[in-house]
Enzyme design. Sequence first.
Site, short mmCIF file in Angstrom:
data_model
loop_
_atom_site.label_atom_id
_atom_site.label_comp_id
_atom_site.label_asym_id
_atom_site.label_seq_id
_atom_site.Cartn_x
_atom_site.Cartn_y
_atom_site.Cartn_z
N GLU A 481 2.94 -1.54 12.90
CA GLU A 481 1.87 -2.16 12.11
C GLU A 481 0.65 -2.45 12.97
OE1 GLU A 481 2.03 -2.27 8.88
OE2 GLU A 481 4.09 -1.53 8.84
N HIS A 484 -1.52 0.59 13.19
CA HIS A 484 -2.45 0.70 12.05
C HIS A 484 -3.66 -0.20 12.29
CE1 HIS A 484 -0.24 3.23 9.35
NE2 HIS A 484 0.80 2.42 9.25
N GLU A 510 -0.47 7.88 9.41
CA GLU A 510 0.60 7.32 10.24
C GLU A 510 0.50 7.73 11.71
OE1 GLU A 510 2.53 4.93 9.26
OE2 GLU A 510 1.96 5.04 7.15
N HIS A 613 10.14 9.65 -4.85
CA HIS A 613 8.96 9.87 -4.01
C HIS A 613 7.97 10.84 -4.65
CE1 HIS A 613 10.93 8.01 -0.55
NE2 HIS A 613 9.79 8.07 0.06
N ILE A 614 8.49 11.95 -5.19
CA ILE A 614 7.56 12.96 -5.69
C ILE A 614 7.36 12.90 -7.21
CG2 ILE A 614 8.02 14.50 -3.74
CD1 ILE A 614 9.51 16.36 -5.66
N PHE A 615 8.28 12.27 -7.93
CA PHE A 615 8.10 12.22 -9.39
C PHE A 615 7.64 10.86 -9.90
CE2 PHE A 615 11.21 15.75 -8.91
CZ PHE A 615 10.34 16.76 -9.32
N ALA A 616 7.80 9.83 -9.09
CA ALA A 616 7.34 8.51 -9.54
C ALA A 616 6.64 7.76 -8.41
CB ALA A 616 8.53 7.70 -10.05
N GLY A 617 6.27 8.48 -7.35
CA GLY A 617 5.56 7.84 -6.24
C GLY A 617 4.36 8.69 -5.88
ZN ZN Z 1 2.77 2.88 8.54
#
Ligand code: ZN
Length: 698
Positions: A481, A484, A510, A613-617
């Site tokens: 973190e 970032h 990232e 991840h790919i269908f609801a994110g």
């Molecule tokens: Zn991160």
Amino acid sequence: MSTDALARLEQTTSSGPLTHLPIWSEVDAADVEPGITALVESAQAEFAALEESVVPTWAGLVEPLERIEHRLSVIGTIMHLTSVKYSDELQAAYDKVRPAVVAMSNTMNQSRPIYEAMVALQTSAEGHSLSIERARILDESIRGMERSGVALTGAEQDRYKQIKERLAELSNMFKTNLLKEEMSSRVKVANEERLDGVPDAVIEISRAQAADDGAETGWHFLVNAVSYLGILQHATDRSLREEMYRAFRSRGVQPEFDNRPVLKEILELRQEQAKLVGFDNYAALSLDAKMAPSTAAVWELLDQLEQAARPAAESEMEALAAFMADQGAEGANDPAPWDIAFWSERQKEALYGYDAEALRDYFQLPKVLDGLFSLITKLYGVEIAESSDTNVPVWDPSVQFFEVRRDGDVIAGFYVDPYSRPGEKRGGAWMNTVVSRDRLLAAGNAESSLPVALFVMNARPPADGRPGLMSLDEVRTLFHEFGHATQHMFTEINEGGASGMNLVEWDSVELASQFNEYWMEHKPFLRALTAHVDTGEPLDDDTLDRIIDSRNFLVANATLRQLHFAKTDMALHQRFGIDPALTDPAQVDIDMAVETLVTPRLEDESPLPAFGHIFAGGYAAGYYSYKWAEVLAADAFAAFREAGLDNDAELQVVATRFRETVLGLGGSRPAAEVYRLFRGRDATPDALLADQGLINVA
Ligand SMILES: [Zn+2]
């Protein structure tokens, strides 16, 4: 009066040159609904007036838009408080007003008059002479609006809207199906012996679930990740592992919760959506906003990684089978899918076992922070110290506020909220931005506002005269973190729309965070973070080695697993609904699994109906980003290794270049360009593969 409520929510104060600090403790749940309602009303009025009278100049168009966005950001303050100072009232108020704020920013992103004015500005004399960062802000805004269909007219526009609404419905349905199924399916255990090995916490939850279900005895496991990991990694009862495996791996296909037609429709609509806005397929649309230049470049990277990982993954499985044979494990000659996680945990313990709980005694929070801050000081030539200003507003008395100085001048600030507060603070660790570096927020004769970040952790609070203690994972997350935050705090860009992490492409965001984690792989540095809470002794060499080496345990198989997901995601969004030979999405997934994985699996097993991840994110045609960013981070850290991790003078030269490019320029230029400025070339996967022991470096 609702305007009074709004005025209270919008109050901010300063600490020296750090401005716009929210007065957290004065946010009252009772003010949220009237205040935010008043805010949205006034923002709507302002925006409507702007649409009416917009002039296609930077000052007449982009600045007023940014000012409205700044005002809407007060919702971020409220959201933060729901995570660290939770109350039912505050959460309910936030849930009530958030949709209106989201709708407001959607309206702003989908306004035809604003879009037309932006295009007019871009093609005007002013547009041709904009600074690099302004030109990028404008260009990205225009392209973002075009991707969301703003340039369409007539029947195409109507169809686009229909698709968007339907897609929102479908992804919600996808998520809801999984949730409902999780709530309704159980793996039931009647006999206590079957629970052998399962962690106590997981057993307790399943006992409570059974009681909730009205069962006087027995254990009911929900079919979710917690039960799955608890049982697959630890249950000695092989048949229990099999039962859970089969239940978990067939989520999303039961008749009442069937996600297969849902995901098929999602894929078809995404292709139609992409074509409407001028792309060959949805993968191309997704990549339009990313660092990866083309689907071909993504495939090339995935193939390179796969070729390197595959032989190593096969050796890993052979070593695991040998270990199983050694332990007299059932199925050692032909491991079943439900043997892998269990026996690899045992193998990991045998090879690298250390007591994670006992390790906490070596990671004292103040010492870990000191170690992190002196690293940042050494690399980037800044000083970090707790602010002496006792009037800085905080949301809890335990929160600390730090100032970052360069050459004596404050350049940034950050909050640290270190300790867990059960009941009002969410678990986990994260960072967030509080104030961006932004010319429009400048106070007095300052050039711009200064960036402020916040960190939330859940370390064990100080007790009995001992300081707060952290787990190894918490230390690692803190480094992640903070990475970032270096991009947020060291930005040299004064345009808010492109400063810090803003406009950094999704697949490279990232980089700064994973790069910062790499320091923990460097033994002298990791050792310096440790001191036993009673004796002050650093952690012994053997344990340090185990910690560092265990990072690569079964890494080749973990890589193949990620590649399987990334390839399936990319293939579906590139070809499904376009290539008539592909009629069943699950088949694409199964083919990719057969081609990629070396671990045993059920013949018709497909994780697709549960692939949120790919269908609801947000990961559609973007799952590869995990690997993409890992490659960047490893390649960037390799530049530091090349300089010599213990050679401070050389290290500072590389670090300065990193600060001035990746951290300082952030999203003000395309990520590939920024990276080349740092490294003098494009990233290659060699450093990542070498770090993971997947290729030998000469
Ligand atoms: Zn991160």
